[in-house]
Design a protein around this motif. Structure first.
Motif, PDB file in Angstrom:
ATOM      1  N   ILE A  24       0.804  -1.358   0.048  1.00 26.27           N
ATOM      2  CA  ILE A  24      -0.015  -0.079  -0.119  1.00 26.27           C
ATOM      3  C   ILE A  24       0.882   1.155  -0.037  1.00 26.27           C
ATOM      4  CG2 ILE A  24      -1.561   1.452   1.500  1.00 26.27           C
ATOM      5  CD1 ILE A  24      -2.874  -1.163   2.103  1.00 26.27           C
ATOM      6  N   GLU A  25       1.604   1.136   0.891  1.00 32.16           N
ATOM      7  CA  GLU A  25       2.868   2.364   1.041  1.00 32.16           C
ATOM      8  C   GLU A  25       3.640   2.724  -0.341  1.00 32.16           C
ATOM      9  OE1 GLU A  25       5.301   2.131   4.310  1.00 32.16           O
ATOM     10  OE2 GLU A  25       3.599   2.129   5.712  1.00 32.16           O
ATOM     11  N   GLY A  26       4.028   1.404  -0.914  1.00 36.98           N
ATOM     12  CA  GLY A  26       4.911   1.560  -2.193  1.00 36.98           C
ATOM     13  C   GLY A  26       3.977   2.048  -3.435  1.00 36.98           C
ATOM     14  N   LYS A  27       2.770   1.453  -3.401  1.00 36.79           N
ATOM     15  CA  LYS A  27       1.804   1.948  -4.547  1.00 36.79           C
ATOM     16  C   LYS A  27       1.409   3.529  -4.271  1.00 36.79           C
ATOM     17  CE  LYS A  27       1.741  -1.731  -7.095  1.00 36.79           C
ATOM     18  NZ  LYS A  27       2.215  -1.896  -8.359  1.00 36.79           N
ATOM     19  N   ALA A  28       1.163   3.839  -3.191  1.00 41.64           N
ATOM     20  CA  ALA A  28       0.879   5.167  -2.771  1.00 41.64           C
ATOM     21  C   ALA A  28       2.020   6.266  -3.391  1.00 41.64           C
ATOM     22  CB  ALA A  28       0.531   5.313  -1.273  1.00 41.64           C
ATOM     23  N   ARG A  29       3.076   5.941  -3.001  1.00 43.03           N
ATOM     24  CA  ARG A  29       4.213   6.743  -3.634  1.00 43.03           C
ATOM     25  C   ARG A  29       4.125   6.639  -5.134  1.00 43.03           C
ATOM     26  NH1 ARG A  29       7.047   4.516   0.870  1.00 43.03           N
ATOM     27  NH2 ARG A  29       8.050   2.826  -0.397  1.00 43.03           N
ATOM     28  N   GLU A  30       3.912   5.501  -5.707  1.00 40.77           N
ATOM     29  CA  GLU A  30       4.119   5.272  -7.034  1.00 40.77           C
ATOM     30  C   GLU A  30       2.954   6.062  -7.949  1.00 40.77           C
ATOM     31  OE1 GLU A  30       3.517   1.670 -10.786  1.00 40.77           O
ATOM     32  OE2 GLU A  30       3.873   1.321  -8.432  1.00 40.77           O
ATOM     33  N   PHE A  31       1.936   6.324  -7.373  1.00 42.38           N
ATOM     34  CA  PHE A  31       0.662   6.866  -7.986  1.00 42.38           C
ATOM     35  C   PHE A  31       0.283   8.260  -7.295  1.00 42.38           C
ATOM     36  CE2 PHE A  31      -0.143   2.617  -9.106  1.00 42.38           C
ATOM     37  CZ  PHE A  31      -0.999   2.664 -10.265  1.00 42.38           C
ATOM     38  N   GLN A  32       1.331   8.869  -6.409  1.00 50.86           N
ATOM     39  CA  GLN A  32       1.232  10.078  -5.694  1.00 50.86           C
ATOM     40  C   GLN A  32       0.029  10.428  -5.220  1.00 50.86           C
ATOM     41  OE1 GLN A  32       2.310  12.544  -9.067  1.00 50.86           O
ATOM     42  NE2 GLN A  32       4.446  12.082  -9.159  1.00 50.86           N
ATOM     43  N   VAL A  33      -0.241   9.540  -4.298  1.00 50.74           N
ATOM     44  CA  VAL A  33      -1.411   9.733  -3.327  1.00 50.74           C
ATOM     45  C   VAL A  33      -1.039   9.288  -1.704  1.00 50.74           C
ATOM     46  CG1 VAL A  33      -2.991   9.213  -5.105  1.00 50.74           C
ATOM     47  CG2 VAL A  33      -2.226   7.474  -3.671  1.00 50.74           C
ATOM     48  N   SER A  34      -1.853   9.527  -0.863  1.00 51.40           N
ATOM     49  CA  SER A  34      -1.575   9.378   0.446  1.00 51.40           C
ATOM     50  C   SER A  34      -1.931   7.819   0.550  1.00 51.40           C
ATOM     51  CB  SER A  34      -2.285  10.062   1.464  1.00 51.40           C
ATOM     52  OG  SER A  34      -2.365   9.755   2.721  1.00 51.40           O
ATOM     53  N   SER A  35      -1.191   6.996   1.441  1.00 50.76           N
ATOM     54  CA  SER A  35      -1.594   5.587   1.822  1.00 50.76           C
ATOM     55  C   SER A  35      -3.050   5.661   2.259  1.00 50.76           C
ATOM     56  CB  SER A  35      -0.755   4.949   2.666  1.00 50.76           C
ATOM     57  OG  SER A  35      -0.514   5.742   4.024  1.00 50.76           O
ATOM     58  N   ASN A  36      -3.480   6.625   2.852  1.00 54.43           N
ATOM     59  CA  ASN A  36      -4.855   6.760   3.542  1.00 54.43           C
ATOM     60  C   ASN A  36      -5.963   6.954   2.718  1.00 54.43           C
ATOM     61  OD1 ASN A  36      -3.566   6.537   6.419  1.00 54.43           O
ATOM     62  ND2 ASN A  36      -3.338   8.620   6.134  1.00 54.43           N
ATOM     63  N   ASP A  37      -5.588   7.344   1.469  1.00 54.04           N
ATOM     64  CA  ASP A  37      -6.596   7.360   0.309  1.00 54.04           C
ATOM     65  C   ASP A  37      -6.713   5.966  -0.294  1.00 54.04           C
ATOM     66  OD1 ASP A  37      -6.750   9.780   0.790  1.00 54.04           O
ATOM     67  OD2 ASP A  37      -5.076  10.374  -0.649  1.00 54.04           O
TER      68      ASP A  37
ATOM     69  N   LYS B 135     -20.794  13.947  -2.168  1.00 57.63           N
ATOM     70  CA  LYS B 135     -20.367  13.145  -0.884  1.00 57.63           C
ATOM     71  C   LYS B 135     -21.491  11.976  -0.607  1.00 57.63           C
ATOM     72  CE  LYS B 135     -17.625  16.594   1.642  1.00 57.63           C
ATOM     73  NZ  LYS B 135     -17.468  17.340   2.815  1.00 57.63           N
ATOM     74  N   SER B 136     -22.498  12.259  -0.895  1.00 58.49           N
ATOM     75  CA  SER B 136     -23.795  11.241  -0.656  1.00 58.49           C
ATOM     76  C   SER B 136     -23.629   9.995  -1.843  1.00 58.49           C
ATOM     77  CB  SER B 136     -25.067  11.790  -0.721  1.00 58.49           C
ATOM     78  OG  SER B 136     -25.337  12.238  -1.927  1.00 58.49           O
ATOM     79  N   ARG B 137     -22.874  10.420  -2.954  1.00 54.85           N
ATOM     80  CA  ARG B 137     -23.017   9.408  -4.087  1.00 54.85           C
ATOM     81  C   ARG B 137     -21.684   8.564  -3.846  1.00 54.85           C
ATOM     82  NH1 ARG B 137     -26.947   8.218  -7.306  1.00 54.85           N
ATOM     83  NH2 ARG B 137     -25.563   8.206  -9.122  1.00 54.85           N
ATOM     84  N   GLU B 138     -20.809   8.943  -3.044  1.00 51.07           N
ATOM     85  CA  GLU B 138     -19.484   8.408  -3.277  1.00 51.07           C
ATOM     86  C   GLU B 138     -19.443   7.134  -2.178  1.00 51.07           C
ATOM     87  OE1 GLU B 138     -16.619  11.196  -1.557  1.00 51.07           O
ATOM     88  OE2 GLU B 138     -16.415  12.448  -3.413  1.00 51.07           O
ATOM     89  N   ILE B 139     -18.717   6.269  -2.765  1.00 55.21           N
ATOM     90  CA  ILE B 139     -18.525   5.015  -1.946  1.00 55.21           C
ATOM     91  C   ILE B 139     -17.437   5.036  -1.015  1.00 55.21           C
ATOM     92  CG2 ILE B 139     -18.081   2.602  -2.159  1.00 55.21           C
ATOM     93  CD1 ILE B 139     -18.901   2.504  -4.810  1.00 55.21           C
ATOM     94  N   ASP B 140     -17.926   4.719   0.374  1.00 54.65           N
ATOM     95  CA  ASP B 140     -16.752   5.132   1.281  1.00 54.65           C
ATOM     96  C   ASP B 140     -15.777   4.284   1.205  1.00 54.65           C
ATOM     97  OD1 ASP B 140     -18.098   6.781   2.763  1.00 54.65           O
ATOM     98  OD2 ASP B 140     -19.514   5.397   3.573  1.00 54.65           O
ATOM     99  N   VAL B 141     -14.521   4.432   1.332  1.00 60.12           N
ATOM    100  CA  VAL B 141     -13.256   3.613   1.401  1.00 60.12           C
ATOM    101  C   VAL B 141     -12.573   3.707   2.703  1.00 60.12           C
ATOM    102  CG1 VAL B 141     -11.076   3.313   0.425  1.00 60.12           C
ATOM    103  CG2 VAL B 141     -12.913   4.155  -1.032  1.00 60.12           C
ATOM    104  N   LEU B 142     -12.659   2.571   3.410  1.00 61.51           N
ATOM    105  CA  LEU B 142     -12.082   2.820   4.797  1.00 61.51           C
ATOM    106  C   LEU B 142     -10.614   3.107   4.648  1.00 61.51           C
ATOM    107  CD1 LEU B 142     -13.472  -0.670   6.189  1.00 61.51           C
ATOM    108  CD2 LEU B 142     -14.214   1.763   6.732  1.00 61.51           C
ATOM    109  N   PRO B 143      -9.875   3.704   5.429  1.00 61.87           N
ATOM    110  CA  PRO B 143      -8.748   4.105   5.608  1.00 61.87           C
ATOM    111  C   PRO B 143      -7.790   2.908   5.881  1.00 61.87           C
ATOM    112  CG  PRO B 143      -9.613   4.632   7.533  1.00 61.87           C
ATOM    113  CD  PRO B 143     -10.577   4.373   6.695  1.00 61.87           C
ATOM    114  N   SER B 144      -6.075   3.143   5.713  1.00 62.15           N
ATOM    115  CA  SER B 144      -5.443   2.076   6.178  1.00 62.15           C
ATOM    116  C   SER B 144      -5.707   1.405   7.696  1.00 62.15           C
ATOM    117  CB  SER B 144      -4.068   2.392   6.069  1.00 62.15           C
ATOM    118  OG  SER B 144      -3.781   3.593   6.752  1.00 62.15           O
ATOM    119  N   ARG B 145      -5.211   0.417   8.015  1.00 62.85           N
ATOM    120  CA  ARG B 145      -5.371   0.077   9.352  1.00 62.85           C
ATOM    121  C   ARG B 145      -4.854   0.753  10.562  1.00 62.85           C
ATOM    122  NH1 ARG B 145      -4.061  -4.776  12.855  1.00 62.85           N
ATOM    123  NH2 ARG B 145      -6.171  -5.408  13.661  1.00 62.85           N
TER     124      ARG B 145
END
Length: 324
Positions: free
Chosen positions: A64-77, A196-206
């Motif tokens: 998760i951390e590696g792919k977050a850096r690769e795709f330039q997002v936060s691991s919490n996303d 926001k009401s239409r978005e699917i909730d994505v749980l953050p990292s553990r």
């Protein structure tokens, strides 16, 4: 009539600019996060099918951390470790390219990973807490700045249109401009709420999920203190440790806090229900309350009973006020 055209033009410009800006910033980030999640699942699937790999929680966290850096997002996303395991289980179960014998063997490996993840306690660090807080504040500030800037640009467009039509600023210009500004902010606020009401909730990292849970428990503790109730945090009751044990007019009420705000995986829901029934069967516990952020997607009718109830945090505050 010109006044309506002027106002409508200003609001329309604000709306168009906001949509463009949102898609180029927040929307683009969400798209990168979506692609990162797909990449993680594809990577894990290849290793499980081709190399008989058994998923490990720490490995998933590192990916998760590696792919977050690769795709330039936060691991919490990105998806949490549990959600990735759920997605992998679904992919394996639904795939016609995997033989039945291999499917059963992979599902056993995934079930083993599920058991280990659920048993592993995780305490958030101060650094993780601060990171989540900064990301929330940054996102809220970005949306607020975008709303205000696009509303102001819409107001300026409306003013320029008025000047172009009349070759001068009318005495009621300020009032009209204020109307466009307020209207633009109102329309954009409604649009954000709808999205926001239409978005699917994505749980953050553990780790961040644990932080969010701790924040939720702190909010409940504030309500209990404000209502004047005596309570114990995580008491030991025959091997069970509810989040709170509250003395409500002589009755011992166990409160289990779950910061849920959407659909809950069935295995987690079943585990929680069993835990609540064990609590009310324990000596010294008269009632158990499951407190969540929202009850949407939670089968309240199945959980509610004579000694068990499901409440949102706002409902809990009102109930305690009535019992005081």
């Amino acid at each position: 009539m010109d006044g309506y055209i002027q106002t409508g033009l200003g609001i329309l410009v604000s709306l168009v600019l906001f949509i463009i800006g949102y898609r180029q910033t927040i929307g683009a980030k969400k798209e990168r996060a979506k692609n990162a999640n797909s990449s993680i699942i594809r990577t894990m699937m290849r290793r499980m099918v081709l190399e008989d790999y058994s998923p490990v929680h720490k490995d998933i966290s590192r990916i998760i951390e590696g792919k977050a850096r690769e795709f330039q997002v936060s691991s919490n996303d990105l998806l949490s470790e549990e959600q990735i395991l759920n997605s992998l289980y679904t992919e394996v179960f639904d795939s016609d390219l995997i033989s039945p014998s291999q499917r059963i063997e992979i599902e056993k490996r995934l079930n083993t990973a599920f058991d280990k993840v659920e048993k592993e306690p995780l305490k958030p660090t101060l650094a993780e807490f601060q990171q989540i807080k900064r990301e929330k504040e940054s996102k809220n500030e970005s949306v607020t700045a975008m709303v205000l800037s696009t509303s102001i640009l819409g107001t300026l467009t409306s003013a320029l249109y008025s000047f172009y039509e009349t070759k001068s600023f009318e005495p009621d210009f300020l009032l009209s401009a204020l109307g466009v500004l307020v209207g633009s902010v109102a329309v954009l606020t409604v649009l954000i709420t709808y999205r926001k009401s239409r978005e699917i909730d994505v749980l953050p990292s553990r780790s961040s999920a644990s932080i969010i849970s701790s924040e939720f428990e702190a909010d409940i503790a504030k309500i209990l203190i404000k209502s004047g109730y005596k309570f114990v945090i995580e008491p030991s009751l025959d091997g069970l440790r509810p989040d709170f044990l509250v003395n409500v007019n002589g009755r011992q009420v166990a409160i289990e806090a779950k910061s849920w705000h959407g659909s809950v995986p069935f295995h987690i829901l079943r585990k929680t229900i069993d835990y609540l029934h064990k609590l009310v069967s324990t000596e010294g516990v008269d009632e158990a309350i499951l407190v969540t952020r929202k009850k949407d997607g939670i089968p309240v009718g199945i959980i509610d009973g004579e000694k068990i109830s499901v409440l949102t945090i706002n409902e809990l505050a009102n109930k305690l006020k009535g019992a005081a």
